[in-house]
Design a protein around this motif. Structure first.
Motif, mmCIF file in Angstrom:
data_model
loop_
_atom_site.group_PDB
_atom_site.id
_atom_site.type_symbol
_atom_site.label_atom_id
_atom_site.label_comp_id
_atom_site.label_asym_id
_atom_site.label_seq_id
_atom_site.Cartn_x
_atom_site.Cartn_y
_atom_site.Cartn_z
ATOM 1 N N TYR A 225 -70.994 -39.859 -34.011
ATOM 2 C CA TYR A 225 -71.884 -40.014 -32.860
ATOM 3 C C TYR A 225 -71.736 -38.761 -32.005
ATOM 4 O O TYR A 225 -70.617 -38.310 -31.757
ATOM 5 C CB TYR A 225 -71.460 -41.250 -32.062
ATOM 6 N N PHE A 226 -72.842 -38.165 -31.584
ATOM 7 C CA PHE A 226 -72.762 -36.990 -30.719
ATOM 8 C C PHE A 226 -73.224 -37.336 -29.313
ATOM 9 O O PHE A 226 -74.244 -38.022 -29.155
ATOM 10 C CB PHE A 226 -73.619 -35.849 -31.272
ATOM 11 N N GLY A 227 -72.482 -36.880 -28.335
ATOM 12 C CA GLY A 227 -72.874 -37.145 -26.961
ATOM 13 C C GLY A 227 -72.639 -35.928 -26.084
ATOM 14 O O GLY A 227 -71.722 -35.141 -26.330
ATOM 15 N N VAL A 228 -73.492 -35.754 -25.088
ATOM 16 C CA VAL A 228 -73.266 -34.732 -24.072
ATOM 17 C C VAL A 228 -73.300 -35.448 -22.740
ATOM 18 O O VAL A 228 -74.177 -36.278 -22.503
ATOM 19 C CB VAL A 228 -74.367 -33.652 -24.083
ATOM 20 N N MET A 229 -72.333 -35.168 -21.878
ATOM 21 C CA MET A 229 -72.358 -35.766 -20.553
ATOM 22 C C MET A 229 -72.118 -34.697 -19.511
ATOM 23 O O MET A 229 -71.183 -33.912 -19.624
ATOM 24 C CB MET A 229 -71.291 -36.849 -20.443
ATOM 25 N N THR A 230 -73.004 -34.656 -18.523
ATOM 26 C CA THR A 230 -72.779 -33.768 -17.402
ATOM 27 C C THR A 230 -72.236 -34.644 -16.298
ATOM 28 O O THR A 230 -72.932 -35.530 -15.819
ATOM 29 C CB THR A 230 -74.100 -33.125 -16.961
ATOM 30 N N VAL A 231 -70.983 -34.457 -15.962
ATOM 31 C CA VAL A 231 -70.371 -35.347 -14.977
ATOM 32 C C VAL A 231 -69.752 -34.527 -13.859
ATOM 33 O O VAL A 231 -69.343 -33.387 -14.061
ATOM 34 C CB VAL A 231 -69.282 -36.236 -15.611
ATOM 35 N N LYS A 232 -69.666 -35.139 -12.709
ATOM 36 C CA LYS A 232 -69.046 -34.457 -11.573
ATOM 37 C C LYS A 232 -67.563 -34.311 -11.816
ATOM 38 O O LYS A 232 -66.988 -33.257 -11.626
ATOM 39 C CB LYS A 232 -69.272 -35.299 -10.307
ATOM 40 N N ASP A 233 -66.951 -35.402 -12.236
ATOM 41 C CA ASP A 233 -65.506 -35.423 -12.371
ATOM 42 C C ASP A 233 -65.147 -35.642 -13.839
ATOM 43 O O ASP A 233 -65.105 -36.760 -14.324
ATOM 44 C CB ASP A 233 -64.957 -36.560 -11.500
ATOM 45 N N ARG A 234 -64.883 -34.539 -14.518
ATOM 46 C CA ARG A 234 -64.614 -34.646 -15.948
ATOM 47 C C ARG A 234 -63.355 -35.437 -16.212
ATOM 48 O O ARG A 234 -63.274 -36.202 -17.156
ATOM 49 C CB ARG A 234 -64.407 -33.247 -16.529
ATOM 50 N N TYR A 235 -62.360 -35.204 -15.357
ATOM 51 C CA TYR A 235 -61.103 -35.892 -15.603
ATOM 52 C C TYR A 235 -61.314 -37.396 -15.589
ATOM 53 O O TYR A 235 -60.853 -38.110 -16.478
ATOM 54 C CB TYR A 235 -60.036 -35.488 -14.581
ATOM 55 N N ALA A 236 -62.044 -37.859 -14.579
ATOM 56 C CA ALA A 236 -62.279 -39.302 -14.471
ATOM 57 C C ALA A 236 -63.026 -39.820 -15.694
ATOM 58 O O ALA A 236 -62.726 -40.900 -16.210
ATOM 59 C CB ALA A 236 -63.068 -39.607 -13.204
ATOM 60 N N ALA A 237 -63.975 -39.025 -16.182
ATOM 61 C CA ALA A 237 -64.766 -39.463 -17.333
ATOM 62 C C ALA A 237 -63.887 -39.590 -18.582
ATOM 63 O O ALA A 237 -63.981 -40.558 -19.330
ATOM 64 C CB ALA A 237 -65.907 -38.483 -17.580
ATOM 65 N N VAL A 238 -63.025 -38.591 -18.762
ATOM 66 C CA VAL A 238 -62.161 -38.608 -19.944
ATOM 67 C C VAL A 238 -61.153 -39.752 -19.853
ATOM 68 O O VAL A 238 -60.905 -40.475 -20.816
ATOM 69 C CB VAL A 238 -61.444 -37.245 -20.097
#
Ligand code: ADP
Ligand code: MG
Ligand code: ZN
Length: 617
Positions: free
Chosen positions: A205-218
């Protein structure tokens, strides 16, 4: 034994995958053969099976000690006598192995390219019947590629010295024409049959996410994938340190890898990861070459790599076992700047003159742009990658973040005019952030000091959230209505097409995400994932998870006894298949994909017993 019996007996598989059979047949007919298949497609079997069927010894040339160790470990577990000859052996061990080789103990010998033309090795080779020389990771012979190994140039010389020319086979996952032609030339292959399979890895599965807080997303991702093994790629050592430190402090079991660590720590951390002691590796791109761990369930990019080649290679380390796996890139516009710095400070090209350096730089910047556009596109991500490699996918794969997002066509003419107008009226002197902040009407010190708060377009898009403005900006760049300079300053410039919007009255529409609630999006992806699971073999559901966990624990126990990584005992896919079949007898167990006779005799009963007790419980 015919090739199908060999496949079943030693490797435990019932059927060949698409190109394997023709590659094997060709080799068995004594013809030179070049196989170009993506990572995880199963290239090793294409030379291992003929090796077991041909009279004489097969030499496998491989670039890395870790790869050889892995493969020889797997073969030994499958009941095949194989050995490796490389610099990790002491002189004593080396001559002992060479002695056994002379006695004809091994049908398959892995050897480092540099060894081939050494006296001791030649002495053995000239006395033995070498049936085939198989060159794995054959792109290492090409100076065009990223992984050039001068030792590979010795292969042709070695083959020439043999009294009888063996079959020459070569395998790689690198698709470009230059590399392919180089392999054929440099290995002096004779009228080779070339088999190329598609580059798609449909279990990913491929995904791209533009997020403000990468750490929180990970962090959020890891919370939802607690038991899975995965890699988090960072752009810099510093990022590795930070992310690893914070994740550890937040209670996650992670380890780290980058070129700045001591060799000892790197080896330990790598082993912890490979042996499933620590599920998650946080690393720079220094980690991964030669890592064949098959049960990597996710590869997250904590930053955008420098080109699609690198991205596909790194992301491709997920799901080698063919089970569903996820590759998600967390994008931030700062990554572009970081990569530009890497390109400008590239010291690999020290020998090139200024003109050649400029060419290389231009090429690198071009590649970076295409990588950036991967993060911008609203079309199928898989299709974007395949097109990049010159293949045609379908416009819709149904297994990437764009295909799974509902988009709507939105008219963005007004926003486009504001952005282009702002660039023009400020005389094309600023970067994207200043332009976007200006039209949004930000009150930062920077905007004031540049006098942008008096720009005619200041604040005209104050009602539009900045991330939306940035999406429109990215779209304008992607479609060539604006351009950005290729230097450190990344200044936004007008393009020929800018006029069409400002004067030509062109209306612009673009796809914008409808943004369904996050939870919904995830279920969609998960449903998809289950559906995509083992085709025809049935995915396994939550109810059977506990059996899976028990089998996994047993596998760890056996791996420890055998001193091999767990995935060499059985792959995740094999355990998952056991959960579906729930075998009760030897015969049933042998029907499980990945269970060969030798492995069954070694530890099949223990797995049967484990399944039996869990049924009763
Ligand atoms: P590559 O070298 O092409 O990246 P490998 O040779 O390491 O891939 O194989 C990847 C995985 O696929 C291994 O776990 C291997 O056992 C498995 N595999 C290979 N061929 C088959 C097959 N015909 N059926 C099922 N699994 C296979
Ligand atoms: Mg391989
Ligand atoms: Zn898609």
């Amino acid at each position: 034994m015919d090739k199908k019996e060999v496949l079943k007996k030693y490797f435990g598989y019932d059927a060949f995958r698409n190109a394997q059979e023709s590659l094997i047949d060709n080799i068995l007919e004594g013809k030179d053969t070049l196989g170009i298949m993506p990572t995880g497609a199963g290239k090793s079997l294409c030379y291992q099976i003929p090796a077991l069927m041909m009279e004489g010894v097969t030499l496998v040339v491989s670039p890395l000690i870790s790869l050889m160790k892995d493969q020889v470990g797997s073969l030994n577990q499958a009941g095949v006598h194989a050995a490796y000859l490389n610099s990790s052996l002491t002189a004593n061990q080396y001559y002992k192995a060479l002695g056994y080789a002379k006695q004809g103990r091994y049908p398959i010998i892995y050897v480092a390219p540099e060894r081939l033309v050494t006296e001791g090795f030649l002495d053995f080779a000239l006395q033995s019947h070498i049936a085939m020389v198989a060159v794995d990771e054959a792109h290492c012979v090409s100076q065009w590629g990223q992984d050039f190994r001068p030792g590979y140039l010795k292969i042709a010389e070695f083959i020439k010295r043999l009294p009888k020319r063996p079959v020459v086979s070569a395998f790689t996952a690198t698709a470009t024409r230059e590399v392919r032609d180089d392999i054929i030339d440099m290995l002096q292959m004779q009228a080779p049959m070339v088999v190329t399979t598609g580059f798609d890895r449909n279990n990913l599965y491929f995904g791209v996410m533009t997020v403000k807080d990468r750490y929180a997303a990970v962090k959020n991702y890891l919370e939802r994938h607690k038991k899975d093994s995965g890699i988090i790629y960072c752009l810099t050592r510093k990022q590795v340190e930070e992310a690893c430190g914070r994740l550890t402090a937040d209670g996650f079991c992670v380890t780290r890898y980058h070129a700045g660590l001591s060799e000892e720590e790197r080896r330990k951390n790598q082993d912890d990861f490979i042996y499933d002691k620590v599920p998650v590796m946080v690393s720079t791109n220094a980690f991964g070459m030669g890592i064949d761990k098959s049960n990597v369930r996710f590869v997250l990019h904590y930053g955008m790599p420098k080109n699609i080649e690198s991205y596909y290679q790194e992301a491709g380390r997920a799901g080698r076992d063919g089970e569903p796996a996820e590759c998600i890139l967390y994008y931030s516009s700062r990554d572009v700047v970081t990569n530009q710095l890497f390109i400008d400070n590239n010291r690999d090209n020290g020998e090139l003159d200024a003109a050649a350096k400029a060419v290389v730089r231009g090429r690198d910047i071009g590649r970076l742009k295409k990588m950036t556009f991967y993060c911008f596109t609203k079309d199928c991500l898989r299709d974007y990658i395949l097109k990049y490699f010159g293949e045609y996918g379908s416009n819709y794969c149904g297994n990437c973040s764009n295909c799974l997002t509902q988009f709507e066509q939105a008219d963005v003419t007004e926003a486009a005019r504001a952005l282009i107008g702002c660039v023009g009226s400020s005389r094309q002197r600023y970067g994207a952030t200043v332009i976007i902040d200006t039209v949004h009407g930000a009150t930062t010190a920077k905007i004031k000091s540049y006098g942008m708060d008096t720009n005619p377009y200041y604040g005209v898009l104050s009602q539009v959230p900045t991330y939306r403005i940035r999406q429109v900006f990215n779209y304008l760049q992607l479609e060539g209505y604006l351009s950005v300079t290729n230097d450190d300053y990344a200044i936004v410039k007008l393009a020929v097409k800018s006029k069409e919007v400002m004067e030509g009255g062109r209306q612009l529409t673009m796809k914008l995400a409808k943004e369904p609630p996050k939870a919904e999006k995830e279920t969609q992806a998960r449903n998809k994932k289950n559906r995509k699971g083992l085709p025809g073999e049935g995915g396994f559901t939550l109810k059977e998870d506990s059996l899976f966990e028990k089998l996994r624990a047993l596998r760890s126990e056996i791996a420890k006894e055998e001193k091999v990584p767990p995935y060499i005992v059985f792959s995740d896919k094999t355990l998952a298949h056991m959960c579906v079949v729930k075998p009760k007898t030897r015969q049933e167990m042998l029907s499980v994909s990945g269970v060969g006779e030798f492995k069954f005799d070694k530890y099949g009963e223990r797995f049967l017993a484990c399944i039996k007790t869990s049924q009763q419980g």
